[in-house]
Design an enzyme around this catalytic site. Sequence first.
Site, mmCIF file in Angstrom:
data_model
loop_
_atom_site.group_PDB
_atom_site.id
_atom_site.type_symbol
_atom_site.label_atom_id
_atom_site.label_comp_id
_atom_site.label_asym_id
_atom_site.label_seq_id
_atom_site.Cartn_x
_atom_site.Cartn_y
_atom_site.Cartn_z
ATOM 1 N N SER A 10 1.003 -1.178 0.135
ATOM 2 C CA SER A 10 0.028 -0.182 0.199
ATOM 3 C C SER A 10 0.932 1.334 0.094
ATOM 4 C CB SER A 10 -1.012 0.232 1.276
ATOM 5 O OG SER A 10 -1.845 -1.117 0.964
ATOM 6 N N GLY A 81 -6.058 -4.028 -7.219
ATOM 7 C CA GLY A 81 -7.088 -3.184 -6.853
ATOM 8 C C GLY A 81 -6.325 -1.751 -6.818
ATOM 9 N N SER A 156 -12.433 1.423 0.475
ATOM 10 C CA SER A 156 -11.749 2.781 0.563
ATOM 11 C C SER A 156 -10.920 3.163 -0.421
ATOM 12 C CB SER A 156 -10.759 2.725 1.725
ATOM 13 O OG SER A 156 -9.811 1.915 1.792
ATOM 14 N N SER A 182 -12.474 0.080 5.940
ATOM 15 C CA SER A 182 -10.819 0.092 5.898
ATOM 16 C C SER A 182 -10.312 1.473 6.345
ATOM 17 C CB SER A 182 -10.411 -0.439 4.426
ATOM 18 O OG SER A 182 -10.858 -1.562 4.385
ATOM 19 N N ASP A 298 -7.614 -7.333 5.576
ATOM 20 C CA ASP A 298 -6.892 -8.332 4.890
ATOM 21 C C ASP A 298 -6.154 -9.295 6.030
ATOM 22 O OD1 ASP A 298 -7.077 -6.912 2.616
ATOM 23 O OD2 ASP A 298 -5.180 -5.975 2.584
ATOM 24 N N ARG A 329 -13.767 -13.828 0.059
ATOM 25 C CA ARG A 329 -12.879 -14.336 1.137
ATOM 26 C C ARG A 329 -13.636 -15.010 2.120
ATOM 27 N NH1 ARG A 329 -8.045 -9.512 1.096
ATOM 28 N NH2 ARG A 329 -6.971 -10.641 -0.687
ATOM 29 N N ARG A 370 -3.614 -14.214 -0.282
ATOM 30 C CA ARG A 370 -3.809 -14.008 1.119
ATOM 31 C C ARG A 370 -4.506 -15.628 1.542
ATOM 32 N NH1 ARG A 370 -1.861 -9.846 2.610
ATOM 33 N NH2 ARG A 370 -2.225 -8.095 1.236
HETATM 34 O O1 LIG Z 1 -5.721 1.291 -0.061
HETATM 35 C C1 LIG Z 1 -4.940 0.342 0.045
HETATM 36 O O2 LIG Z 1 -3.647 0.193 -0.176
HETATM 37 C C2 LIG Z 1 -5.585 -0.978 0.474
HETATM 38 C C3 LIG Z 1 -7.136 -1.026 0.986
HETATM 39 C C4 LIG Z 1 -7.865 -1.905 1.199
HETATM 40 O O3 LIG Z 1 -8.708 -2.500 0.521
HETATM 41 P P1 LIG Z 1 -10.401 -2.041 0.368
HETATM 42 O O4 LIG Z 1 -10.402 -0.458 0.995
HETATM 43 O O5 LIG Z 1 -10.979 -2.169 -0.638
HETATM 44 O O6 LIG Z 1 -10.955 -2.582 1.625
HETATM 45 C C5 LIG Z 1 -7.027 -3.504 1.482
HETATM 46 O O7 LIG Z 1 -7.708 -4.569 1.495
HETATM 47 C C6 LIG Z 1 -6.032 -3.430 0.267
HETATM 48 O O8 LIG Z 1 -5.074 -4.503 0.120
HETATM 49 C C7 LIG Z 1 -5.352 -2.260 0.134
HETATM 50 C C1 LIG Z 2 -7.261 -6.617 -1.298
HETATM 51 C C2 LIG Z 2 -6.122 -6.726 -1.827
HETATM 52 O O1 LIG Z 2 -5.634 -6.233 -2.692
HETATM 53 P P1 LIG Z 2 -5.907 -5.167 -3.878
HETATM 54 O O2 LIG Z 2 -7.369 -4.677 -3.252
HETATM 55 O O3 LIG Z 2 -5.200 -3.918 -3.758
HETATM 56 O O4 LIG Z 2 -6.026 -5.667 -5.125
HETATM 57 C C3 LIG Z 2 -5.045 -7.594 -0.833
HETATM 58 O O5 LIG Z 2 -3.919 -7.336 -0.997
HETATM 59 O O6 LIG Z 2 -5.568 -8.298 0.110
#
Ligand SMILES: O=C(O)C1=C[C@@H](OP(=O)(O)O)[C@@H](O)[C@H](O)C1
Ligand SMILES: C=C(OP(=O)(O)O)C(=O)O
Length: 423
Positions: A10, A81, A156, A182, A298, A329, A370
């Site tokens: 992140s 993501g 988020s 989050s 996570d 998940r 994960r």
């Molecule tokens: O902003 C980020 O770096 C992240 C936010 C989280 O996602 P969500 O906001 O979709 O829960 C987390 O699960 C993801 O691995 C990384």
């Molecule tokens: C949700 C995750 O990743 P991202 O949303 O960044 O793809 C993660 O790393 O668990």
Amino acid sequence: MRARIPGSKSITNRALLLAAAAVGTSRLRLPLVSADTIAFRTALTSLGVRIRTWEDDEVWEVTGAGRGPAGKACVRCEDAGTAARFLPPFAAVGHGRFVFDGSAQLKARPLGPLADTLSALGATVTTGTAGGGLPMTVESAGLDGGAVTVESSLSSQFLSGLLMAAPLMRRPLALTVDSLVSRPYIAMTLALMRRFGADVTERSADVIEVRPGGYVALDLTVEPDASTASYVFAAAAVTGATVTVPGLGHGSLQGDLRFVDVLRQLGARVDVTDSATRVTGEGPLRGGFRVDMGEISDTFMTLAAIAPLADAPITIRGIAHARLKESDRIAAVAQNLRALGVDTDEGHDWITVHPGAPTGARIACRRDHRIGMAFSVLGLRVPGVTLDDPSCVGKTFPGFHEELRRLFPSTSRPASPQRQGSR
Ligand SMILES: O=C(O)C1=C[C@@H](OP(=O)(O)O)[C@@H](O)[C@H](O)C1
Ligand SMILES: C=C(OP(=O)(O)O)C(=O)O
């Protein structure tokens, strides 16, 4: 034992974006080098940002122009993501036409609220499906800012992406946050934006204002990844070992470090200092509690996978949004625990894991790093736990299996490949 935990995904991907938006050359030290961060780096390159790597990838040098991208580009986000949610707002403060696409897994994940907000701010946005999703096309000639509400109950990351683009808008942007999940990731976003020189004010818990002014280049060392550290901390808790992660301590930007509080509840000993976190397993795990892990979702699989070893049921709640990640998940955890002979109950936003005597089974990873890493920790105590796709860990920790074996050579029953997964 000192664990070697790679850098935070992140922080790496935020720092890449902020450095690309800044004026000048930034240096990221000890970035995470994994599928997700390489995807992000490559995506920025296809948007015209100059990135050089040094010293076996231990330093990434990013030269930003202090504005969004210009022209036309097709941008692959792969499985990341963060790329799909952070890069379209950056494109929208640029000038041109940008198409974002990704893997089938990423295409299934929501983007609708981000598309809606970018449209409300004046960009022309089209998405792949009625509910949002890749491919997404963004056409823009910069954004004026203004006042908008961001629906944040699914992720988020929409809000983080908009916040990071905001200093490049022509006027201030006031974001009202609706139903945020989050939340610690937003604190991380704001902290990093401020380090890169942004002018941000939190008017209340749910209203954030960002003023124009851009970013300045920075030299930043990336902390070890706290979500990744959850696996070695849990491994210590279930084997009675002591594991220390240097570089993760008080002052960490990562909410997922709070996973150690859950381990404390299970009976492990936890010591957090300014410069490190240490976990020691102290006898059988104590269950019999309910815990809201919505802010650190996570890490919920790390707890769920070891929960059968506790002496009483454990209920994890607040995790509906975990159904929208690399896999559903909650369903993935329940399916795999049942395959191991463990009783579970689940609802839309919760799961209860009952104590049991898990037997070996082949874990269905669903291409979710994960799931693979969490059940590998249980494999330290349960013979015959194998993964159907060991390589899924490459999204955030390509060296995971080697590091687990290095730390736990006698207890580790390697999550041996039954079939090399295809990524
Ligand atoms: O902003 C980020 O770096 C992240 C936010 C989280 O996602 P969500 O906001 O979709 O829960 C987390 O699960 C993801 O691995 C990384
Ligand atoms: C949700 C995750 O990743 P991202 O949303 O960044 O793809 C993660 O790393 O668990």
